[in-house]
Structure formats: structure tokens, C-alpha cells
Design an enzyme around this catalytic site. Structure first.
Site, PDB file in Angstrom:
ATOM      1  N   ILE A 128     118.042  -7.668  68.473  1.00 16.33           N
ATOM      2  CA  ILE A 128     118.037  -6.049  68.089  1.00 16.33           C
ATOM      3  C   ILE A 128     118.567  -6.392  67.226  1.00 16.33           C
ATOM      4  CG2 ILE A 128     120.959  -6.471  69.132  1.00 16.33           C
ATOM      5  CD1 ILE A 128     120.943  -3.767  70.206  1.00 16.33           C
ATOM      6  N   SER A 129     118.105  -5.175  66.551  1.00 20.07           N
ATOM      7  CA  SER A 129     117.548  -5.236  65.274  1.00 20.07           C
ATOM      8  C   SER A 129     118.969  -4.575  64.745  1.00 20.07           C
ATOM      9  CB  SER A 129     117.070  -3.746  64.952  1.00 20.07           C
ATOM     10  OG  SER A 129     115.198  -4.013  64.981  1.00 20.07           O
ATOM     11  N   ALA A 130     119.294  -4.444  62.967  1.00 17.77           N
ATOM     12  CA  ALA A 130     120.447  -4.183  62.601  1.00 17.77           C
ATOM     13  C   ALA A 130     120.532  -2.690  62.545  1.00 17.77           C
ATOM     14  CB  ALA A 130     120.702  -4.840  61.340  1.00 17.77           C
ATOM     15  N   ARG A 133     125.938   0.648  71.930  1.00 16.61           N
ATOM     16  CA  ARG A 133     125.774  -0.847  71.212  1.00 16.61           C
ATOM     17  C   ARG A 133     126.062  -1.610  71.771  1.00 16.61           C
ATOM     18  NH1 ARG A 133     124.366  -4.336  66.704  1.00 16.61           N
ATOM     19  NH2 ARG A 133     122.917  -4.653  66.233  1.00 16.61           N
TER      20      ARG A 133
END
Length: 212
Positions: free
Chosen positions: A56-58, A30
Site C-alpha cells: 500500500i503506497s505511503a 487506512r
């Protein structure tokens, strides 16, 4: 928190239920998908800015949406909202070499960076990145087994429902009573559509058109 602690936390909290989702999220770095200065926070369970007003999504939301869609090996998946490319990389790990991920981003700059990043990390042969209006999908490559939308629509786009295979599933955030709700849209083998409400969410809006 490191990636192992993060994945353990997501399993404990029930966001990750399948071994293949845990393995995919452990495998995708990530930190490669966030700006340099935010790398120390890459494995915190929260969204992070990636520029151009996008995030960027959790990690818990990435896991939850993939689990809700039931993405599996060999699936042909359409993702709306490439962003950094992280979600597409996780999807690519799950679908394996037998599957394919098509992802659309409306902001050309983000799409180009994501494509470069995905190719560098070895996902170029499994993920195809397009610049375009996500609400229209990619009819030329339809039908898809699964569709995952990472931006909130005003209502369920019927063009995307049409691009689902019979038996296919779409997970999409939709505006609802001043907030947003995550929906699972299931297209039956007979073409009949069932919509399930999953949970309240907060995503950037799904916009039409493209930007440089």
C-alpha cells in the site's frame, strides 16, 4: 502518529494542497486496508506490505499523485493497480456520487479482497474492481478524465493515453536511467500529448497478464 497528525504533516510538507484531498484522506480508514498485524503503523507515512509482493503506497505518495492528476468531484477515474483498495477509496471520496472509479488489479486474490473491503466500507456503488492486465486499461469504459497508475511501466503505455479524454491527465511512474520517475501526461483538447517529469519514485513494476 494518528490520522490527524498525518494529514497535518502532509499539508505542512506540501503534499496535500486542496481541502477535498485532506477531507478524503481523513475520511478513509487506512487501518482497514492493511494486514491486522500492521494496523498500529497505518498512519505512519510509509508504504506497508499487503501480501503477494505488493504494497500500500505511503500516504504522501497517494496525496501527491491525486493532486498531480487534479482529480475532482464528478471525474471518471481509471486506477491501474488496485492493491488493497485504499487509493480507490480516497479517489471515490473525492469524485463523489457524481463520479466513478474503475480500478484494475492483475492478482485475483488481491482484487477480490479489495472489492470485499470497499463494499463493506460503502464504496461499492462508486468503485468497480476488475481483474486484468492494467497496461491495457479498460477500453470498454473509456474515455476517462484521469488515469492514475500505481506500478512502474517501462514506457508510457499508448493504450492508456488513448483512453484519456481530450483535456485528461494521467500520472504514471516510468523506468528511467536505472530508476523510476513520476510523469504527468496531459492530453490537450486537440489530442496533443504533453509529458511533464515530476519526481523520482519507487514502485513495484507494471506487469502484463494476470495471476490467481
Amino acid at each position: 502518529m494518528d490520522k490527524y497528525q498525518l494529514i497535518e504533516k502532509l499539508i505542512r510538507e506540501g503534499y496535500i494542497r486542496r481541502k477535498e484531498v485532506a477531507e478524503a484522506m481523513l475520511k478513509v480508514p487506512r487501518e482497514e486496508f492493511v494486514p491486522e498485524e500492521l494496523r498500529p503503523y497505518a498512519y505512519e507515512d510509509r508504504p506497508l506490505p499487503i501480501g503477494r509482493g505488493q504494497t500500500i503506497s505511503a500516504p504522501h505518495m497517494v496525496a501527491y499523485m491525486i493532486e498531480a492528476a487534479g482529480v475532482k468531484r464528478g471525474d471518471k477515474v481509471l486506477e491501474i493497480g488496485t492493491g488493497s483498495g485504499y487509493n480507490a477509496a480516497v479517489l471515490a471520496e473525492i469524485v463523489g456520487p457524481e463520479g466513478k472509479v474503475y480500478t484494475i488489479e492483475r492478482i485475483r486474490e488481491l482484487a477480490e479482497k479489495a472489492k470485499e473491503r470497499l463494499e463493506k466500507l460503502g464504496y461499492g456503488n462508486r468503485v468497480k474492481v476488475f481483474v486484468g492486465d492494467g497496461s491495457k486499461g479498460l477500453p470498454q469504459f473509456a474515455p476517462f478524465d484521469k488515469i492514475i497508475v500505481t506500478a512502474a511501466a517501462k514506457e508510457i503505455p499508448m493504450e492508456l493515453v488513448e483512453q484519456l479524454k481530450p483535456g485528461g491527465v494521467m500520472v504514471i511512474p516510468v523506468e528511467d536511467w536505472g530508476g523510476q520517475v513520476l510523469l504527468r501526461v496531459i492530453k490537450g483538447k486537440d489530442g496533443k500529448v504533453i509529458v511533464e517529469r515530476l519526481l523520482p519514485v519507487m514502485f513495484v513494476p507494471l506487469l502484463s497478464g494476470t495471476e490467481e
